[in-house]
Design a protein around this motif. Structure first.
Motif, short mmCIF file in Angstrom:
data_model
loop_
_atom_site.label_atom_id
_atom_site.label_comp_id
_atom_site.label_asym_id
_atom_site.label_seq_id
_atom_site.Cartn_x
_atom_site.Cartn_y
_atom_site.Cartn_z
N THR A 151 36.85 49.05 55.85
CA THR A 151 36.29 50.32 55.42
C THR A 151 36.18 51.29 56.59
OG1 THR A 151 35.05 49.26 53.62
CG2 THR A 151 34.31 51.43 54.33
N ARG A 152 35.69 50.80 57.73
CA ARG A 152 35.56 51.65 58.91
C ARG A 152 36.93 52.09 59.44
NH1 ARG A 152 30.49 51.76 61.32
NH2 ARG A 152 31.40 53.51 62.45
N TRP A 153 37.90 51.18 59.41
CA TRP A 153 39.26 51.55 59.84
C TRP A 153 39.80 52.67 58.95
CZ3 TRP A 153 43.87 51.60 57.15
CH2 TRP A 153 45.02 51.87 57.92
N ALA A 154 39.65 52.51 57.65
CA ALA A 154 40.16 53.50 56.71
C ALA A 154 39.48 54.86 56.91
CB ALA A 154 39.97 53.02 55.28
N GLU A 155 38.17 54.86 57.04
CA GLU A 155 37.44 56.11 57.21
C GLU A 155 37.83 56.81 58.51
OE1 GLU A 155 33.43 54.79 54.69
OE2 GLU A 155 33.44 54.71 56.88
N ALA A 156 38.08 56.02 59.56
CA ALA A 156 38.47 56.60 60.85
C ALA A 156 39.83 57.29 60.76
CB ALA A 156 38.51 55.52 61.93
N HIS A 157 40.65 56.89 59.79
CA HIS A 157 41.97 57.49 59.62
C HIS A 157 42.00 58.52 58.49
CE1 HIS A 157 42.98 54.05 62.13
NE2 HIS A 157 44.12 54.64 62.39
N GLY A 158 40.84 58.89 58.01
CA GLY A 158 40.76 59.92 56.98
C GLY A 158 41.14 59.43 55.60
N TYR A 159 41.16 58.12 55.38
CA TYR A 159 41.49 57.58 54.08
C TYR A 159 40.24 57.49 53.20
CZ TYR A 159 45.97 55.96 56.06
OH TYR A 159 47.20 55.89 56.64
N LYS A 160 40.45 57.57 51.91
CA LYS A 160 39.36 57.42 50.94
C LYS A 160 39.25 55.95 50.54
CE LYS A 160 37.93 58.73 46.25
NZ LYS A 160 38.31 59.47 45.02
N VAL A 161 38.01 55.45 50.47
CA VAL A 161 37.78 54.06 50.11
C VAL A 161 36.94 53.98 48.84
CG1 VAL A 161 36.75 51.87 50.83
CG2 VAL A 161 37.89 53.31 52.51
N THR A 162 37.42 53.22 47.86
CA THR A 162 36.70 53.02 46.60
C THR A 162 36.53 51.52 46.37
OG1 THR A 162 37.73 55.00 45.66
CG2 THR A 162 36.68 53.48 44.12
N ILE A 163 35.31 51.08 46.15
CA ILE A 163 35.06 49.67 45.84
C ILE A 163 35.42 49.43 44.38
CG2 ILE A 163 33.34 47.84 45.65
CD1 ILE A 163 31.80 49.15 47.91
N THR A 164 36.38 48.55 44.16
CA THR A 164 36.84 48.24 42.80
C THR A 164 36.09 47.06 42.21
OG1 THR A 164 39.04 49.10 43.32
CG2 THR A 164 38.86 47.65 41.42
N GLU A 165 35.83 46.07 43.03
CA GLU A 165 35.12 44.87 42.55
C GLU A 165 34.42 44.23 43.73
OE1 GLU A 165 34.36 40.68 42.19
OE2 GLU A 165 36.01 41.48 43.39
N LYS A 175 31.23 36.89 48.13
CA LYS A 175 32.24 35.88 47.82
C LYS A 175 33.63 36.51 47.81
CE LYS A 175 29.14 33.01 45.04
NZ LYS A 175 28.86 32.49 43.68
N SER A 176 33.69 37.72 47.26
CA SER A 176 34.97 38.43 47.21
C SER A 176 34.71 39.91 46.98
CB SER A 176 35.87 37.89 46.09
OG SER A 176 35.28 38.16 44.82
N ALA A 177 35.70 40.72 47.30
CA ALA A 177 35.62 42.16 47.04
C ALA A 177 37.03 42.73 47.08
CB ALA A 177 34.73 42.86 48.06
N THR A 178 37.22 43.79 46.33
CA THR A 178 38.48 44.53 46.36
C THR A 178 38.17 46.00 46.53
OG1 THR A 178 39.54 42.94 44.86
CG2 THR A 178 40.62 45.07 45.14
N ILE A 179 38.84 46.64 47.49
CA ILE A 179 38.71 48.08 47.68
C ILE A 179 40.07 48.74 47.51
CG2 ILE A 179 36.69 47.98 49.18
CD1 ILE A 179 38.55 48.31 51.58
N GLN A 180 40.05 49.99 47.08
CA GLN A 180 41.27 50.80 47.04
C GLN A 180 41.21 51.77 48.21
OE1 GLN A 180 42.30 52.62 43.28
NE2 GLN A 180 43.52 54.22 44.26
N VAL A 181 42.24 51.74 49.03
CA VAL A 181 42.34 52.63 50.19
C VAL A 181 43.43 53.65 49.89
CG1 VAL A 181 42.79 52.79 52.66
CG2 VAL A 181 41.62 50.78 51.73
N SER A 182 43.04 54.93 49.87
CA SER A 182 43.96 55.99 49.47
C SER A 182 44.27 56.91 50.65
CB SER A 182 43.34 56.81 48.33
OG SER A 182 43.02 55.99 47.23
N GLY A 183 45.55 57.02 50.96
CA GLY A 183 45.99 57.89 52.05
C GLY A 183 47.43 57.58 52.40
N PRO A 184 48.08 58.45 53.18
CA PRO A 184 49.49 58.27 53.53
C PRO A 184 49.75 56.94 54.23
CG PRO A 184 48.73 60.47 54.16
CD PRO A 184 47.52 59.68 53.78
N ASN A 185 50.72 56.19 53.74
CA ASN A 185 51.15 54.93 54.35
C ASN A 185 50.05 53.87 54.40
OD1 ASN A 185 53.86 55.74 54.94
ND2 ASN A 185 53.10 56.89 56.69
N ALA A 186 49.07 53.96 53.52
CA ALA A 186 47.98 52.99 53.53
C ALA A 186 48.51 51.57 53.35
CB ALA A 186 46.96 53.32 52.45
#
Length: 376
Positions: A151-165, A175-186
């Motif tokens: 999450t911190r890596w994505a935010e540092a690169h200007g990407y949007k992070v959404t927790i899916t599960e 136990k588990s988690a899934t995030i969607q990282v949105s941005g160029p070449n993510a």
């Protein structure tokens, strides 16, 4: 000082030359002018899908061209500053300018490697799935640490992070988690993180002050749009609904809004608790399943590396791609590329670029060597 500056200048110039070559610079500039003109057409958004595709291409080209121009200008500015500082015998200013050149050299190398992202889905957004493995509560805590790291890596690169599960741990962590990282070449960048990650530390959950080894796995797959057809037979699906845990209020806890799909032929499992609506979570989970099946097909067609395959093996000894050691010494080492960093705190705070760039470079080394030879 001058020799160091000239060496860095030559290094950056080589990277910029490769960037221009991969872009096909003159054609890219012409294409950007065309896209800018079309973007001003008031009828463009009559076809929303086509307009979005055009705007994405425009943004990508603009970022690449502007990035090269900015690099060239900042290099020249630093060289001019060094010349002025030496004329005035100002060592502090000259040192700062050389430090800028080192930074620019690293940026040029990163852009050079990024320009070689040529996979079918490299430019897409990405889903990042983190699962705890061997190590009990420590492993679940480790999985949560990794989720924060990405999450911190994505935010540092200007990407949007959404927790899916997200599935909470029994005592701590997840136990588990899934995030969607949105941005160029993510996806192109994050796919290098697939595999098992090993943590060594003194457990904060035990009282014996002994080192504890924990494992967590990372799986990455691209977000796909409706233009990519992935056929799913309803008979191949098992659907489960469940009460979502965690934040969300009483509604989330009292209704079975979470949705889980199991694709029986492949064993792929996806889930969504992102929304309060079961209908919406069903749609999100279906998108995730389509993306997973598409990524599976990409693996078959592209014959992905053994490092990627490691991401689907047991989450434990013998399968890790990277070790994070916090005690008795501090080090993070990538077992695929040999890259080491002596500051685990910075890595866990999202400083992953060097690891990702090395992994990408190893994947596209042949392409890069060919491009360098042709550029000379």
């Amino acid at each position: 000082m001058r020799a160091d500056a000239e060496g860095l200048k030559a290094q950056i110039a080589d990277s910029v030359a490769l960037l221009r070559r991969h872009l096909d610079w003159d054609a890219a500039v012409v294409r950007l002018h065309e896209l800018n003109a079309r973007a001003e057409d008031p009828d463009l958004w009559n076809d929303a899908a086509n307009a979005q595709k055009l705007m994405r291409e425009r943004t990508r080209l603009s970022d690449q061209i502007d990035g090269v121009k900015k690099l060239e200008q900042e290099v020249q500015d630093a060289l001019d500053l060094i010349e002025l500082a030496e004329a005035e015998d100002d060592a502090a200013t000259a040192d700062a300018a050389v430090a800028d050149l080192h930074r620019l050299a690293a940026e040029a190398k990163r852009r050079e490697i990024e320009s070689l992202l040529s996979g079918e889905a490299d430019a897409n957004d990405a889903y990042v799935e983190v699962n705890s493995g061997a190590g009990g509560t420590d492993a679940q805590d480790w999985a949560e640490m990794m989720l924060r790291m990405y999450t911190r890596w994505a935010e540092a690169h200007g990407y949007k992070v959404t927790i899916t599960e997200q599935s909470e741990g029994d005592e701590a962590g997840i136990k588990s988690a899934t995030i969607q990282v949105s941005g160029p070449n993510a996806y192109g960048w994050l796919k290098t993180e697939m595999g098992v990650h090993r943590l060594v530390r003194i457990s904060p959950f035990g009282g014996n002050d002994k080192r504890q080894t924990s494992f967590a796995s990372v799986y990455v797959y691209p977000v796909i749009d409706d233009k990519i057809q992935v056929d799913i037979n309803p008979a191949d699906l098992r659907t489960d609904t469940f009460r979502a845990s965690g934040a969300g209020g009483q509604h989330v806890n009292k209704t079975e809004s979470g949705v889980r799909f199991t694709h029986i032929p492949t064993g792929i499992v996806v889930a969504s608790t992102q929304d309060r609506s079961q209908h919406r979570n069903r749609a999100i989970a279906m998108d995730m399943l389509r993306a997973r099946l598409y990524e599976l097909e990409l693996q078959k067609r592209e014959a992905v590396s053994a490092a990627t395959e490691a991401g689907k093996t047991d989450i434990g000894w013998g399968h890790q791609i990277r070790s994070y050691v916090l005690q008795p010494y501090q080090m993070v080492k990538d077992l695929r590329t040999g890259v080491e960093k002596g500051n685990p705190a910075a890595v866990l705070d999202g400083d992953l670029d060097e690891f990702m760039a090395a992994a990408l470079a190893s994947r596209v080394g042949a392409t890069r060597s060919e491009a360098s030879a042709n550029a000379r």
